[in-house]
Write a protein that holds these residues in place. Structure first.
Motif, PDB file in Angstrom:
ATOM      1  N   ASP A 186       0.722  -0.891  -0.090  1.00 33.30           N
ATOM      2  CA  ASP A 186       0.047   0.057  -0.048  1.00 33.30           C
ATOM      3  C   ASP A 186       0.885   1.148   0.073  1.00 33.30           C
ATOM      4  O   ASP A 186       0.615   2.297  -0.810  1.00 33.30           O
ATOM      5  N   GLN A 187       1.978   1.283   0.990  1.00 32.82           N
ATOM      6  CA  GLN A 187       2.891   2.409   0.960  1.00 32.82           C
ATOM      7  C   GLN A 187       3.733   2.525  -0.286  1.00 32.82           C
ATOM      8  O   GLN A 187       3.745   3.689  -0.921  1.00 32.82           O
ATOM      9  N   LYS A 188       3.838   1.475  -1.177  1.00 31.07           N
ATOM     10  CA  LYS A 188       4.634   1.538  -2.504  1.00 31.07           C
ATOM     11  C   LYS A 188       3.601   2.137  -3.496  1.00 31.07           C
ATOM     12  O   LYS A 188       4.186   2.984  -4.341  1.00 31.07           O
ATOM     13  N   VAL A 189       2.762   1.674  -3.370  1.00 29.15           N
ATOM     14  CA  VAL A 189       1.373   2.104  -4.474  1.00 29.15           C
ATOM     15  C   VAL A 189       1.215   3.607  -4.301  1.00 29.15           C
ATOM     16  O   VAL A 189       1.221   4.453  -5.203  1.00 29.15           O
ATOM     17  N   ILE A 190       0.816   3.998  -3.104  1.00 29.64           N
ATOM     18  CA  ILE A 190       0.749   5.464  -3.034  1.00 29.64           C
ATOM     19  C   ILE A 190       1.742   6.261  -3.065  1.00 29.64           C
ATOM     20  O   ILE A 190       1.607   7.275  -3.962  1.00 29.64           O
ATOM     21  N   LYS A 191       3.093   5.762  -2.904  1.00 25.93           N
ATOM     22  CA  LYS A 191       4.207   6.726  -3.263  1.00 25.93           C
ATOM     23  C   LYS A 191       4.273   6.790  -4.773  1.00 25.93           C
ATOM     24  O   LYS A 191       4.448   7.829  -5.304  1.00 25.93           O
ATOM     25  N   SER A 192       4.170   5.721  -5.404  1.00 25.34           N
ATOM     26  CA  SER A 192       4.286   5.697  -6.948  1.00 25.34           C
ATOM     27  C   SER A 192       3.280   6.536  -7.631  1.00 25.34           C
ATOM     28  O   SER A 192       3.550   7.374  -8.468  1.00 25.34           O
ATOM     29  N   LEU A 193       1.728   6.597  -7.280  1.00 24.69           N
ATOM     30  CA  LEU A 193       0.885   7.441  -7.795  1.00 24.69           C
ATOM     31  C   LEU A 193       1.085   8.773  -7.224  1.00 24.69           C
ATOM     32  O   LEU A 193       0.976   9.749  -8.240  1.00 24.69           O
ATOM     33  N   GLU A 194       1.447   9.220  -6.251  1.00 22.79           N
ATOM     34  CA  GLU A 194       1.867  10.594  -5.811  1.00 22.79           C
ATOM     35  C   GLU A 194       3.159  10.982  -6.746  1.00 22.79           C
ATOM     36  O   GLU A 194       2.996  12.186  -7.269  1.00 22.79           O
ATOM     37  N   ASP A 195       4.217  10.263  -6.967  1.00 24.47           N
ATOM     38  CA  ASP A 195       5.147  10.467  -7.822  1.00 24.47           C
ATOM     39  C   ASP A 195       4.887  10.846  -9.258  1.00 24.47           C
ATOM     40  O   ASP A 195       5.364  11.544  -9.923  1.00 24.47           O
ATOM     41  N   GLN A 196       3.567  10.120  -9.658  1.00 24.49           N
ATOM     42  CA  GLN A 196       3.022  10.499 -11.083  1.00 24.49           C
ATOM     43  C   GLN A 196       2.010  11.586 -10.865  1.00 24.49           C
ATOM     44  O   GLN A 196       1.621  11.971 -12.144  1.00 24.49           O
ATOM     45  N   GLY A 197       1.947  12.301  -9.757  1.00 20.87           N
ATOM     46  CA  GLY A 197       1.272  13.585  -9.845  1.00 20.87           C
ATOM     47  C   GLY A 197      -0.244  13.232  -9.545  1.00 20.87           C
ATOM     48  O   GLY A 197      -0.994  14.404  -9.572  1.00 20.87           O
ATOM     49  N   TRP A 198      -0.486  12.172  -9.008  1.00 19.36           N
ATOM     50  CA  TRP A 198      -1.967  11.790  -8.383  1.00 19.36           C
ATOM     51  C   TRP A 198      -2.274  12.040  -7.087  1.00 19.36           C
ATOM     52  O   TRP A 198      -1.385  12.016  -6.324  1.00 19.36           O
TER      53      TRP A 198
END
Length: 137
Positions: free
Chosen positions: A94-106
């Motif tokens: 969950d933490q990895k997914v959230i960070k990845s999405l935030e890094d993509q601007g979401w």
């Protein structure tokens, strides 16, 4: 509870179109939001994707996603080593997914299933969710 019975119960738990997800989706639709559901093009396959607002929403079960401090997030008393490993992997993912999405601007929003229990709590949670989505406009 025997292993066969436990296995049947766990297999019957849905991962998509849960009560919580349907509740959140109906509310957002009534408020005029248009979204995609379980978009596989995004990491983590978010439950709700609002492209216009560059926002994704995850409706998480307190048990499976280990909602800290929640009474619904209780570790089973049997086979604890398995559950500890399973829950740790879920939290890390969950933490990895959230960070990845935030890094993509979401913008990533999480609604916990316990926040949808009880009419007053549910209304406050859903109103807060709508306000957070509108905030970026």
């Amino acid at each position: 509870m025997d292993t066969v019975c436990r296995s049947k119960i766990m297999a019957s738990i849905k991962s998509k179109n849960t009560k919580g997800e349907l509740l959140v989706r109906r509310y957002l639709f009534k408020k005029g939001f248009r979204y995609r559901v379980n978009d596989r093009h995004l990491v983590g396959t978010p439950d709700i994707v609002l492209p216009k607002y560059r926002t994704v929403v995850f409706v998480n079960g307190c048990f499976w996603h280990v909602h800290a401090g929640c009474s619904d997030s209780v570790r089973p008393k049997t086979n604890t080593a398995f559950w500890d490993k399973k829950f740790a992997a879920n939290v890390k993912r969950d933490q990895k997914v959230i960070k990845s999405l935030e890094d993509q601007g979401w913008k990533v929003l999480v609604v916990w299933e316990c926040e949808l229990k009880g009419k007053e709590k549910r209304e406050a949670t859903l109103l807060g969710l709508a306000n957070e989505i509108w905030e970026g406009c």
